[in-house]
Design a protein around this motif. Structure first.
Motif, PDB file in Angstrom:
ATOM      1  N   ASN A 123      40.639 -26.009  -8.109  1.00 30.04           N
ATOM      2  CA  ASN A 123      41.233 -27.357  -8.099  1.00 30.04           C
ATOM      3  C   ASN A 123      40.177 -28.441  -7.977  1.00 30.04           C
ATOM      4  O   ASN A 123      40.312 -29.508  -8.561  1.00 30.04           O
ATOM      5  CB  ASN A 123      42.213 -27.517  -6.922  1.00 30.04           C
ATOM      6  CG  ASN A 123      43.315 -26.498  -6.972  1.00 30.04           C
ATOM      7  OD1 ASN A 123      43.076 -25.336  -6.680  1.00 30.04           O
ATOM      8  ND2 ASN A 123      44.515 -26.892  -7.355  1.00 30.04           N
ATOM      9  N   THR A 124      39.144 -28.184  -7.160  1.00 38.63           N
ATOM     10  CA  THR A 124      38.163 -29.236  -6.893  1.00 38.63           C
ATOM     11  C   THR A 124      36.749 -28.843  -7.296  1.00 38.63           C
ATOM     12  O   THR A 124      35.862 -29.681  -7.297  1.00 38.63           O
ATOM     13  CB  THR A 124      38.132 -29.543  -5.375  1.00 38.63           C
ATOM     14  OG1 THR A 124      37.912 -28.299  -4.681  1.00 38.63           O
ATOM     15  CG2 THR A 124      39.433 -30.159  -4.906  1.00 38.63           C
ATOM     16  N   GLY A 125      36.526 -27.562  -7.591  1.00 40.10           N
ATOM     17  CA  GLY A 125      35.168 -27.110  -7.906  1.00 40.10           C
ATOM     18  C   GLY A 125      34.345 -26.851  -6.650  1.00 40.10           C
ATOM     19  O   GLY A 125      33.169 -26.480  -6.741  1.00 40.10           O
ATOM     20  N   ALA A 126      34.945 -27.053  -5.468  1.00 40.41           N
ATOM     21  CA  ALA A 126      34.184 -26.862  -4.224  1.00 40.41           C
ATOM     22  C   ALA A 126      34.135 -25.381  -3.851  1.00 40.41           C
ATOM     23  O   ALA A 126      34.900 -24.567  -4.366  1.00 40.41           O
ATOM     24  CB  ALA A 126      34.819 -27.672  -3.102  1.00 40.41           C
ATOM     25  N   ARG A 127      33.194 -25.068  -2.925  1.00 47.50           N
ATOM     26  CA  ARG A 127      33.006 -23.678  -2.519  1.00 47.50           C
ATOM     27  C   ARG A 127      33.455 -23.468  -1.082  1.00 47.50           C
ATOM     28  O   ARG A 127      33.341 -24.369  -0.251  1.00 47.50           O
ATOM     29  CB  ARG A 127      31.517 -23.314  -2.586  1.00 47.50           C
ATOM     30  CG  ARG A 127      30.977 -23.195  -3.988  1.00 47.50           C
ATOM     31  CD  ARG A 127      29.479 -22.980  -3.959  1.00 47.50           C
ATOM     32  NE  ARG A 127      28.784 -24.103  -3.315  1.00 47.50           N
ATOM     33  CZ  ARG A 127      27.742 -23.969  -2.497  1.00 47.50           C
ATOM     34  NH1 ARG A 127      27.268 -22.780  -2.196  1.00 47.50           N
ATOM     35  NH2 ARG A 127      27.146 -25.022  -1.976  1.00 47.50           N
ATOM     36  N   ALA A 128      33.913 -22.258  -0.814  1.00 43.10           N
ATOM     37  CA  ALA A 128      34.238 -21.879   0.563  1.00 43.10           C
ATOM     38  C   ALA A 128      33.812 -20.435   0.743  1.00 43.10           C
ATOM     39  O   ALA A 128      33.674 -19.689  -0.234  1.00 43.10           O
ATOM     40  CB  ALA A 128      35.732 -22.012   0.813  1.00 43.10           C
ATOM     41  N   PHE A 160      33.273 -24.350   4.686  1.00 46.12           N
ATOM     42  CA  PHE A 160      33.280 -25.149   3.456  1.00 46.12           C
ATOM     43  C   PHE A 160      31.936 -25.853   3.287  1.00 46.12           C
ATOM     44  O   PHE A 160      31.377 -26.362   4.258  1.00 46.12           O
ATOM     45  CB  PHE A 160      34.353 -26.240   3.536  1.00 46.12           C
ATOM     46  CG  PHE A 160      35.748 -25.708   3.672  1.00 46.12           C
ATOM     47  CD1 PHE A 160      36.473 -25.320   2.563  1.00 46.12           C
ATOM     48  CD2 PHE A 160      36.343 -25.592   4.925  1.00 46.12           C
ATOM     49  CE1 PHE A 160      37.765 -24.838   2.684  1.00 46.12           C
ATOM     50  CE2 PHE A 160      37.635 -25.111   5.060  1.00 46.12           C
ATOM     51  CZ  PHE A 160      38.346 -24.731   3.932  1.00 46.12           C
ATOM     52  N   GLN A 161      31.470 -25.870   2.035  1.00 47.14           N
ATOM     53  CA  GLN A 161      30.268 -26.663   1.734  1.00 47.14           C
ATOM     54  C   GLN A 161      30.624 -27.623   0.593  1.00 47.14           C
ATOM     55  O   GLN A 161      31.430 -27.269  -0.275  1.00 47.14           O
ATOM     56  CB  GLN A 161      29.117 -25.775   1.235  1.00 47.14           C
ATOM     57  CG  GLN A 161      28.596 -24.770   2.244  1.00 47.14           C
ATOM     58  CD  GLN A 161      29.103 -23.375   1.965  1.00 47.14           C
ATOM     59  OE1 GLN A 161      29.386 -23.011   0.833  1.00 47.14           O
ATOM     60  NE2 GLN A 161      29.254 -22.604   3.015  1.00 47.14           N
ATOM     61  N   ASP A 162      30.032 -28.790   0.609  1.00 46.19           N
ATOM     62  CA  ASP A 162      30.206 -29.761  -0.489  1.00 46.19           C
ATOM     63  C   ASP A 162      31.664 -29.975  -0.853  1.00 46.19           C
ATOM     64  O   ASP A 162      32.040 -29.846  -2.017  1.00 46.19           O
ATOM     65  CB  ASP A 162      29.481 -29.279  -1.766  1.00 46.19           C
ATOM     66  CG  ASP A 162      28.045 -28.908  -1.492  1.00 46.19           C
ATOM     67  OD1 ASP A 162      27.427 -29.624  -0.703  1.00 46.19           O
ATOM     68  OD2 ASP A 162      27.569 -27.910  -2.061  1.00 46.19           O
ATOM     69  N   THR A 163      32.478 -30.275   0.141  1.00 44.21           N
ATOM     70  CA  THR A 163      33.901 -30.423  -0.170  1.00 44.21           C
ATOM     71  C   THR A 163      34.286 -31.849  -0.553  1.00 44.21           C
ATOM     72  O   THR A 163      35.432 -32.074  -0.931  1.00 44.21           O
ATOM     73  CB  THR A 163      34.772 -30.008   1.033  1.00 44.21           C
ATOM     74  OG1 THR A 163      34.123 -30.422   2.192  1.00 44.21           O
ATOM     75  CG2 THR A 163      35.066 -28.546   1.037  1.00 44.21           C
ATOM     76  N   ALA A 164      33.343 -32.798  -0.434  1.00 42.08           N
ATOM     77  CA  ALA A 164      33.703 -34.177  -0.792  1.00 42.08           C
ATOM     78  C   ALA A 164      34.214 -34.191  -2.227  1.00 42.08           C
ATOM     79  O   ALA A 164      33.733 -33.454  -3.083  1.00 42.08           O
ATOM     80  CB  ALA A 164      32.501 -35.096  -0.640  1.00 42.08           C
TER      81      ALA A 164
END
Ligand code: NQM
Length: 346
Positions: A123-128, A160-164
């Protein structure tokens, strides 16, 4: 019986949803969404003819796939009363079930003791990263308690990293904006969220979700703020979108860092979303934000109070960059089998 789909019903954190392998659903998003509406039983206030639980927190879907180096997770919010399926928001609560589901389905190998599952959130391209207890396969039983869920279960640590979001941590470019006559902080540490002080809305901040949902004037005011903030946050017309959320903050009542009530966005959350809490937590530590509290600076863990307890969020900040957000959830499979969609939407 024909046309069944393989599905696992799981509780993920304080939410519940249907988990699917991506390969078991149509590749075309329109066909997929139509099928999911029939599976969940929407549109219908009671979702009587499907798996949905008649509330946004129990009308959710996780679609999981194996990628080269990680697991892919697409979250879909299925509207209860409208024939709408949205991929515009993420869900950190259902995310808690993704690691166990990927291991159970053989998409990710289990390691002795604990298994780290890297997850790409489509959905956002963010990593977890989810850390799952795997003494001998996935262990669901354990001692971790999360408010909003009865009993205890094995902990699942989510990092979570880089979730902005794509427009940054502060999507309007400001720490505070005045929106529909109200000072707000628009923030996105994984969930686009509009933070408003309860006093600005003329409420105490500790009302129950039922009381807040029953206050028509408040609901109208919150929605007016949300619509205007949505445009400022580059989300366009959000009248039919489930983001941004609106978190109403007030002084902590039970020893935590802040008290919250969150519109998600028409119903009021019984607790608070994971990434929603991650976004509120960061706003506490941002000088100039409407929720800023200098006691939050340098505290490694912030307890975000909500209607059914509190959630502890670990935030590591470097100036106004969020280096890491972490919290503990639990999850559990409730049913694994074949789900039969109703034959037609209506
Ligand atoms: O913010 C509900 C939930 C959520 C979202 C919502 C969530 C998150 O509790 O990461 O988990 O805000 O619509 O499932």
């Amino acid at each position: 019986m024909k046309n069944g789909v393989s599905c696992m019903l799981m509780r993920g954190g304080t939410s519940k949803g249907a988990y699917f392998l991506s390969d078991d659903l149509p590749a075309d998003p329109r066909q997929r969404d139509e099928l999911l509406l029939r599976i969940l039983g929407s549109p219908d206030a009671r979702q009587i003819d499907g798996l949905g639980g008649a509330h946004p927190l129990t009308s959710k879907v996780a679609v999981v796939d194996r990628r080269e180096h990680d697991i892919g997770y697409l979250f879909l919010q299925v509207s209860v009363e409208q024939a709408l399926v949205s991929s515009r928001q993420n869900c950190g609560n259902l995310l808690a079930g993704v690691g166990p589901f990927a291991i159970e389905r053989g998409l990710w190998p289990s390691s002795p003791g604990r298994t780290e599952v890297p997850i790409h959130m489509h959905n956002t391209g963010a990593r977890a990263t989810a850390v799952v207890e795997t003494p001998d396969g996935v262990e669901y039983d354990g001692e971790a308690a999360i408010d909003g869920v009865p009993g205890t279960a094995a902990p699942i640590l989510l990092n979570f990293q880089d979730t902005a979001g794509e427009h940054g941590l502060l999507p309007t470019g400001n720490v505070t904006d005045v929106v529909a006559g109200t000072p707000v902080t628009c923030i996105d540490n994984g969930m686009p969220t509009v933070i408003v002080r309860a006093a600005e809305l003329g409420i105490d901040g500790e009302e129950t979700p039922k009381e807040l949902e029953g206050d028509a004037r408040l609901r109208e005011r919150v929605e007016a703020i949300r619509l205007e903030a949505g445009r400022l946050m580059h989300l366009g017309d959000v009248s039919e979108a489930t983001v941004p959320k609106v978190s109403i903050v007030s002084n902590a009542r039970r020893g935590g860092a802040v008290c919250t009530r969150t519109f998600i966005p028409q119903r009021v959350h019984e607790a608070i979303g994971v990434l929603g809490a991650a976004s509120v937590a960061v706003s506490l530590a941002l000088p100039g934000s409407v929720a800023f509290d200098e006691r939050a600076l340098g505290r490694p863990r912030l307890a975000i109070e909500h209607p059914t307890g509190a959630v502890d969020v670990e935030v590591e900040l470097d100036g106004d960059r969020v280096v890491r957000t972490g919290l503990v959830r639990t999850a559990r499979p409730i049913m694994d089998g074949t789900v039969y969609p109703r034959p037609r939407l209506q």
